[in-house]
Design a protein around this motif. Structure first.
Motif, PDB file in Angstrom:
ATOM      1  N   ALA A 199       0.815  -1.219   0.000  1.00 32.33           N
ATOM      2  CA  ALA A 199       0.000   0.000   0.000  1.00 32.33           C
ATOM      3  C   ALA A 199       0.853   1.276   0.000  1.00 32.33           C
ATOM      4  O   ALA A 199       1.890   1.337   0.643  1.00 32.33           O
ATOM      5  N   VAL A 200       0.378   2.253  -0.738  1.00 28.12           N
ATOM      6  CA  VAL A 200       0.977   3.588  -0.786  1.00 28.12           C
ATOM      7  C   VAL A 200      -0.082   4.537  -0.242  1.00 28.12           C
ATOM      8  O   VAL A 200      -1.208   4.552  -0.741  1.00 28.12           O
ATOM      9  N   GLU A 201       0.274   5.280   0.799  1.00 39.67           N
ATOM     10  CA  GLU A 201      -0.690   6.179   1.450  1.00 39.67           C
ATOM     11  C   GLU A 201      -1.956   5.415   1.850  1.00 39.67           C
ATOM     12  O   GLU A 201      -3.069   5.925   1.732  1.00 39.67           O
ATOM     13  N   GLY A 202      -1.765   4.157   2.284  1.00 37.80           N
ATOM     14  CA  GLY A 202      -2.878   3.344   2.751  1.00 37.80           C
ATOM     15  C   GLY A 202      -3.747   2.771   1.649  1.00 37.80           C
ATOM     16  O   GLY A 202      -4.800   2.207   1.919  1.00 37.80           O
ATOM     17  N   ARG A 203      -3.306   2.867   0.408  1.00 40.11           N
ATOM     18  CA  ARG A 203      -4.130   2.402  -0.721  1.00 40.11           C
ATOM     19  C   ARG A 203      -3.351   1.413  -1.586  1.00 40.11           C
ATOM     20  O   ARG A 203      -2.168   1.593  -1.836  1.00 40.11           O
ATOM     21  N   LYS A 204      -4.071   0.389  -2.070  1.00 41.15           N
ATOM     22  CA  LYS A 204      -3.478  -0.592  -2.994  1.00 41.15           C
ATOM     23  C   LYS A 204      -3.772  -0.239  -4.447  1.00 41.15           C
ATOM     24  O   LYS A 204      -3.094  -0.700  -5.349  1.00 41.15           O
ATOM     25  N   THR A 205      -4.804   0.573  -4.677  1.00 40.47           N
ATOM     26  CA  THR A 205      -5.130   1.043  -6.019  1.00 40.47           C
ATOM     27  C   THR A 205      -5.167   2.561  -5.987  1.00 40.47           C
ATOM     28  O   THR A 205      -5.842   3.157  -5.157  1.00 40.47           O
ATOM     29  N   LEU A 206      -4.421   3.143  -6.906  1.00 40.52           N
ATOM     30  CA  LEU A 206      -4.356   4.599  -7.003  1.00 40.52           C
ATOM     31  C   LEU A 206      -4.831   4.998  -8.394  1.00 40.52           C
ATOM     32  O   LEU A 206      -4.570   4.297  -9.372  1.00 40.52           O
ATOM     33  N   LYS A 207      -5.520   6.109  -8.469  1.00 39.49           N
ATOM     34  CA  LYS A 207      -6.025   6.581  -9.758  1.00 39.49           C
ATOM     35  C   LYS A 207      -5.855   8.085  -9.799  1.00 39.49           C
ATOM     36  O   LYS A 207      -6.289   8.792  -8.894  1.00 39.49           O
ATOM     37  N   GLY A 208      -5.198   8.548 -10.837  1.00 35.50           N
ATOM     38  CA  GLY A 208      -4.986   9.982 -10.957  1.00 35.50           C
ATOM     39  C   GLY A 208      -4.189  10.314 -12.198  1.00 35.50           C
ATOM     40  O   GLY A 208      -4.076   9.502 -13.113  1.00 35.50           O
ATOM     41  N   ILE A 209      -3.614  11.495 -12.203  1.00 34.31           N
ATOM     42  CA  ILE A 209      -2.865  11.985 -13.358  1.00 34.31           C
ATOM     43  C   ILE A 209      -1.401  11.569 -13.235  1.00 34.31           C
ATOM     44  O   ILE A 209      -0.732  11.873 -12.246  1.00 34.31           O
ATOM     45  N   LEU A 210      -0.928  10.870 -14.253  1.00 39.26           N
ATOM     46  CA  LEU A 210       0.448  10.401 -14.304  1.00 39.26           C
ATOM     47  C   LEU A 210       1.375  11.594 -14.543  1.00 39.26           C
ATOM     48  O   LEU A 210       1.142  12.398 -15.443  1.00 39.26           O
ATOM     49  N   LYS A 211       2.413  11.701 -13.715  1.00 37.20           N
ATOM     50  CA  LYS A 211       3.358  12.814 -13.836  1.00 37.20           C
ATOM     51  C   LYS A 211       4.721  12.378 -14.356  1.00 37.20           C
ATOM     52  O   LYS A 211       5.637  13.187 -14.445  1.00 37.20           O
ATOM     53  N   GLY A 212       4.872  11.090 -14.676  1.00 37.21           N
ATOM     54  CA  GLY A 212       6.123  10.606 -15.260  1.00 37.21           C
ATOM     55  C   GLY A 212       6.901   9.714 -14.313  1.00 37.21           C
ATOM     56  O   GLY A 212       6.386   9.265 -13.288  1.00 37.21           O
ATOM     57  N   ILE A 213       8.151   9.478 -14.682  1.00 34.16           N
ATOM     58  CA  ILE A 213       9.032   8.619 -13.905  1.00 34.16           C
ATOM     59  C   ILE A 213      10.400   9.278 -13.806  1.00 34.16           C
ATOM     60  O   ILE A 213      10.876   9.895 -14.758  1.00 34.16           O
ATOM     61  N   GLU A 214      11.010   9.179 -12.636  1.00 31.49           N
ATOM     62  CA  GLU A 214      12.378   9.642 -12.418  1.00 31.49           C
ATOM     63  C   GLU A 214      13.124   8.482 -11.811  1.00 31.49           C
ATOM     64  O   GLU A 214      12.769   8.009 -10.725  1.00 31.49           O
ATOM     65  N   GLY A 215      14.133   7.988 -12.521  1.00 33.44           N
ATOM     66  CA  GLY A 215      14.832   6.795 -12.061  1.00 33.44           C
ATOM     67  C   GLY A 215      13.865   5.635 -12.050  1.00 33.44           C
ATOM     68  O   GLY A 215      13.297   5.282 -13.082  1.00 33.44           O
ATOM     69  N   ASP A 216      13.640   5.064 -10.868  1.00 37.54           N
ATOM     70  CA  ASP A 216      12.681   3.964 -10.764  1.00 37.54           C
ATOM     71  C   ASP A 216      11.473   4.344  -9.909  1.00 37.54           C
ATOM     72  O   ASP A 216      10.813   3.492  -9.328  1.00 37.54           O
ATOM     73  N   ILE A 217      11.182   5.654  -9.844  1.00 37.66           N
ATOM     74  CA  ILE A 217      10.046   6.153  -9.064  1.00 37.66           C
ATOM     75  C   ILE A 217       9.008   6.784 -10.003  1.00 37.66           C
ATOM     76  O   ILE A 217       9.309   7.713 -10.749  1.00 37.66           O
ATOM     77  N   VAL A 218       7.786   6.243  -9.949  1.00 41.95           N
ATOM     78  CA  VAL A 218       6.677   6.765 -10.752  1.00 41.95           C
ATOM     79  C   VAL A 218       5.965   7.829  -9.927  1.00 41.95           C
ATOM     80  O   VAL A 218       5.705   7.639  -8.741  1.00 41.95           O
ATOM     81  N   HIS A 219       5.660   8.945 -10.565  1.00 43.92           N
ATOM     82  CA  HIS A 219       4.975  10.054  -9.902  1.00 43.92           C
ATOM     83  C   HIS A 219       3.538  10.130 -10.417  1.00 43.92           C
ATOM     84  O   HIS A 219       3.302  10.103 -11.621  1.00 43.92           O
ATOM     85  N   LEU A 220       2.607  10.239  -9.471  1.00 44.49           N
ATOM     86  CA  LEU A 220       1.186  10.279  -9.793  1.00 44.49           C
ATOM     87  C   LEU A 220       0.510  11.254  -8.846  1.00 44.49           C
ATOM     88  O   LEU A 220       0.853  11.319  -7.668  1.00 44.49           O
ATOM     89  N   VAL A 221      -0.442  12.031  -9.365  1.00 41.85           N
ATOM     90  CA  VAL A 221      -1.285  12.846  -8.498  1.00 41.85           C
ATOM     91  C   VAL A 221      -2.598  12.095  -8.382  1.00 41.85           C
ATOM     92  O   VAL A 221      -3.418  12.102  -9.300  1.00 41.85           O
ATOM     93  N   ASP A 222      -2.748  11.394  -7.238  1.00 43.38           N
ATOM     94  CA  ASP A 222      -3.932  10.583  -6.980  1.00 43.38           C
ATOM     95  C   ASP A 222      -5.107  11.499  -6.647  1.00 43.38           C
ATOM     96  O   ASP A 222      -4.958  12.483  -5.917  1.00 43.38           O
ATOM     97  N   ALA A 223      -6.276  11.149  -7.157  1.00 44.13           N
ATOM     98  CA  ALA A 223      -7.475  11.965  -6.953  1.00 44.13           C
ATOM     99  C   ALA A 223      -7.859  12.084  -5.477  1.00 44.13           C
ATOM    100  O   ALA A 223      -8.459  13.078  -5.077  1.00 44.13           O
ATOM    101  N   LYS A 224      -7.506  11.094  -4.659  1.00 45.00           N
ATOM    102  CA  LYS A 224      -7.917  11.106  -3.252  1.00 45.00           C
ATOM    103  C   LYS A 224      -6.814  11.492  -2.275  1.00 45.00           C
ATOM    104  O   LYS A 224      -7.094  12.115  -1.263  1.00 45.00           O
ATOM    105  N   VAL A 225      -5.563  11.113  -2.559  1.00 43.40           N
ATOM    106  CA  VAL A 225      -4.501  11.373  -1.578  1.00 43.40           C
ATOM    107  C   VAL A 225      -3.445  12.366  -2.040  1.00 43.40           C
ATOM    108  O   VAL A 225      -2.526  12.675  -1.296  1.00 43.40           O
ATOM    109  N   GLY A 226      -3.567  12.879  -3.254  1.00 38.63           N
ATOM    110  CA  GLY A 226      -2.612  13.865  -3.736  1.00 38.63           C
ATOM    111  C   GLY A 226      -1.395  13.230  -4.393  1.00 38.63           C
ATOM    112  O   GLY A 226      -1.437  12.088  -4.841  1.00 38.63           O
TER     113      GLY A 226
END
Length: 174
Positions: free
Chosen positions: A108-135
Protein backbone atom coordinates in the motif's frame (compact mmCIF):
# COMPACT_ATOMS: atom_id res chain seq x y z
CA UNK A 1 3.43 -22.56 -15.42
CA UNK A 2 5.80 -21.22 -18.08
CA UNK A 3 8.50 -18.72 -17.13
CA UNK A 4 7.25 -15.35 -18.46
CA UNK A 5 10.73 -13.79 -18.30
CA UNK A 6 12.15 -16.63 -20.43
CA UNK A 7 9.23 -16.39 -22.87
CA UNK A 8 9.73 -12.63 -23.12
CA UNK A 9 13.46 -13.09 -23.83
CA UNK A 10 12.62 -15.53 -26.60
CA UNK A 11 9.77 -13.50 -28.12
CA UNK A 12 11.19 -9.94 -27.95
CA UNK A 13 13.91 -10.35 -30.61
CA UNK A 14 11.44 -11.98 -33.02
CA UNK A 15 8.98 -9.10 -32.62
CA UNK A 16 11.83 -6.57 -32.95
CA UNK A 17 13.08 -8.29 -36.12
CA UNK A 18 9.71 -7.53 -37.70
CA UNK A 19 10.08 -3.84 -36.76
CA UNK A 20 7.76 -3.78 -33.74
CA UNK A 21 8.19 -3.16 -30.01
CA UNK A 22 7.04 -5.77 -27.52
CA UNK A 23 4.67 -4.30 -24.93
CA UNK A 24 3.68 -7.34 -22.88
CA UNK A 25 3.79 -11.14 -22.70
CA UNK A 26 1.10 -12.66 -20.50
CA UNK A 27 -0.06 -16.24 -19.99
CA UNK A 28 -3.48 -16.62 -18.44
CA UNK A 29 -6.29 -19.12 -18.07
CA UNK A 30 -6.13 -22.75 -17.02
CA UNK A 31 -6.61 -26.23 -18.38
CA UNK A 32 -7.61 -26.26 -22.03
CA UNK A 33 -8.47 -22.56 -21.93
CA UNK A 34 -5.02 -20.98 -21.66
CA UNK A 35 -3.97 -17.98 -23.73
CA UNK A 36 -0.50 -16.64 -24.46
CA UNK A 37 -1.12 -12.94 -25.08
CA UNK A 38 1.49 -10.95 -26.98
CA UNK A 39 0.98 -7.20 -27.11
CA UNK A 40 3.14 -5.27 -29.53
CA UNK A 41 3.13 -1.93 -31.27
CA UNK A 42 4.60 -0.18 -34.24
CA UNK A 43 6.99 2.33 -32.62
CA UNK A 44 5.84 5.06 -35.01
CA UNK A 45 2.06 4.64 -34.84
CA UNK A 46 1.82 2.93 -31.39
CA UNK A 47 -0.71 0.48 -32.84
CA UNK A 48 -0.87 -2.61 -35.02
CA UNK A 49 -3.03 -3.26 -38.03
CA UNK A 50 -4.43 -6.71 -38.75
CA UNK A 51 -1.60 -7.56 -41.16
CA UNK A 52 0.96 -6.73 -38.44
CA UNK A 53 -0.78 -9.06 -35.98
CA UNK A 54 -0.84 -11.81 -38.59
CA UNK A 55 2.88 -11.40 -39.37
CA UNK A 56 3.84 -11.55 -35.69
CA UNK A 57 1.54 -14.50 -35.11
CA UNK A 58 3.04 -16.50 -38.01
CA UNK A 59 6.59 -15.81 -36.88
CA UNK A 60 5.91 -16.65 -33.24
CA UNK A 61 3.82 -19.74 -34.07
CA UNK A 62 6.79 -21.26 -35.87
CA UNK A 63 9.16 -20.41 -33.03
CA UNK A 64 6.82 -21.67 -30.32
CA UNK A 65 6.07 -24.87 -32.21
CA UNK A 66 9.79 -25.51 -32.62
CA UNK A 67 10.85 -24.73 -29.03
CA UNK A 68 7.65 -25.87 -27.23
CA UNK A 69 8.26 -23.71 -24.11
CA UNK A 70 4.75 -24.09 -22.65
CA UNK A 71 3.38 -27.34 -21.31
CA UNK A 72 -0.11 -28.29 -22.47
CA UNK A 73 -2.29 -26.57 -25.02
CA UNK A 74 -2.74 -22.81 -25.31
CA UNK A 75 -4.07 -20.24 -27.75
CA UNK A 76 -1.73 -17.58 -29.17
CA UNK A 77 -3.22 -14.07 -29.20
CA UNK A 78 -1.38 -11.16 -30.81
CA UNK A 79 -2.82 -7.69 -30.34
CA UNK A 80 -2.19 -3.98 -30.13
CA UNK A 81 -2.23 -2.54 -26.60
CA UNK A 82 -5.21 -0.33 -27.54
CA UNK A 83 -5.97 3.17 -26.34
CA UNK A 84 -6.41 2.32 -22.65
CA UNK A 85 -3.19 0.38 -22.76
CA UNK A 86 -1.24 -1.22 -19.95
CA UNK A 87 1.93 0.56 -18.89
CA UNK A 88 4.57 -2.16 -18.78
CA UNK A 89 7.91 -0.50 -19.54
CA UNK A 90 9.59 2.32 -17.62
CA UNK A 91 9.44 4.71 -20.58
CA UNK A 92 5.65 4.21 -20.79
CA UNK A 93 5.31 6.29 -17.62
CA UNK A 94 6.95 9.27 -19.33
CA UNK A 95 5.36 8.69 -22.73
CA UNK A 96 1.87 8.87 -21.22
CA UNK A 97 2.36 11.50 -18.51
CA UNK A 98 -0.52 13.92 -18.21
CA UNK A 99 -3.09 11.16 -18.66
CA UNK A 100 -5.34 9.51 -16.11
CA UNK A 101 -3.91 6.21 -14.92
CA UNK A 102 -4.96 3.40 -12.58
CA UNK A 103 -2.06 1.78 -10.73
CA UNK A 104 -2.27 -1.27 -8.49
CA UNK A 105 0.58 -1.85 -6.05
CA UNK A 106 1.86 -4.80 -4.02
CA UNK A 107 2.46 -2.79 -0.85
CA UNK A 108 0.00 0.00 0.00
CA UNK A 109 0.98 3.59 -0.79
CA UNK A 110 -0.69 6.18 1.45
CA UNK A 111 -2.88 3.34 2.75
CA UNK A 112 -4.13 2.40 -0.72
CA UNK A 113 -3.48 -0.59 -2.99
CA UNK A 114 -5.13 1.04 -6.02
CA UNK A 115 -4.36 4.60 -7.00
CA UNK A 116 -6.02 6.58 -9.76
CA UNK A 117 -4.99 9.98 -10.96
CA UNK A 118 -2.87 11.99 -13.36
CA UNK A 119 0.45 10.40 -14.30
CA UNK A 120 3.36 12.81 -13.84
CA UNK A 121 6.12 10.61 -15.26
CA UNK A 122 9.03 8.62 -13.91
CA UNK A 123 12.38 9.64 -12.42
CA UNK A 124 14.83 6.80 -12.06
CA UNK A 125 12.68 3.96 -10.76
CA UNK A 126 10.05 6.15 -9.06
CA UNK A 127 6.68 6.76 -10.75
CA UNK A 128 4.98 10.05 -9.90
CA UNK A 129 1.19 10.28 -9.79
CA UNK A 130 -1.28 12.85 -8.50
CA UNK A 131 -3.93 10.58 -6.98
CA UNK A 132 -7.48 11.97 -6.95
CA UNK A 133 -7.92 11.11 -3.25
CA UNK A 134 -4.50 11.37 -1.58
CA UNK A 135 -2.61 13.87 -3.74
CA UNK A 136 0.93 13.52 -5.09
CA UNK A 137 2.48 10.09 -4.51
CA UNK A 138 5.76 8.45 -5.41
CA UNK A 139 5.58 4.78 -6.28
CA UNK A 140 8.65 2.58 -6.69
CA UNK A 141 8.41 0.79 -10.03
CA UNK A 142 9.08 -2.57 -8.32
CA UNK A 143 5.95 -2.05 -6.18
CA UNK A 144 3.65 -1.76 -9.22
CA UNK A 145 1.74 -4.94 -10.05
CA UNK A 146 -0.29 -3.36 -12.86
CA UNK A 147 -0.79 0.04 -14.44
CA UNK A 148 -3.23 1.02 -17.14
CA UNK A 149 -4.35 4.21 -18.82
CA UNK A 150 -7.96 5.17 -18.14
CA UNK A 151 -10.08 5.79 -21.21
CA UNK A 152 -10.95 9.48 -21.18
CA UNK A 153 -11.84 12.07 -23.81
CA UNK A 154 -8.37 13.60 -23.33
CA UNK A 155 -6.70 10.26 -24.05
CA UNK A 156 -8.85 9.65 -27.11
CA UNK A 157 -8.07 13.08 -28.54
CA UNK A 158 -4.34 12.66 -27.80
CA UNK A 159 -4.02 9.35 -29.63
CA UNK A 160 -4.07 8.73 -33.32
CA UNK A 161 -7.27 7.13 -34.54
CA UNK A 162 -6.90 3.39 -34.69
CA UNK A 163 -6.80 2.05 -38.20
CA UNK A 164 -9.87 0.10 -39.22
CA UNK A 165 -8.10 -1.16 -42.34
CA UNK A 166 -8.97 -4.80 -42.89
CA UNK A 167 -11.73 -4.84 -40.26
CA UNK A 168 -14.34 -5.73 -42.88
CA UNK A 169 -12.32 -8.87 -43.67
CA UNK A 170 -12.63 -10.32 -40.17
CA UNK A 171 -14.75 -13.43 -40.11
CA UNK A 172 -16.88 -14.03 -37.05
CA UNK A 173 -18.71 -17.12 -35.99
CA UNK A 174 -22.42 -16.53 -36.27
Amino acid sequence: MADIAALTQMIAPEVKALGFDLVRVKLFGSGDDRTLQIMAENPVTRQLVIEDCAAISRRLSDLLDETDPIEDAYRLEVSSPGIDRPLTRPHDYDDWKGHETRITVEEAVEGRKTLKGILKGIEGDIVHLVDAKVGRVEIPLVNITSAKLVLTDALISATMPLSSEGADEIETEG
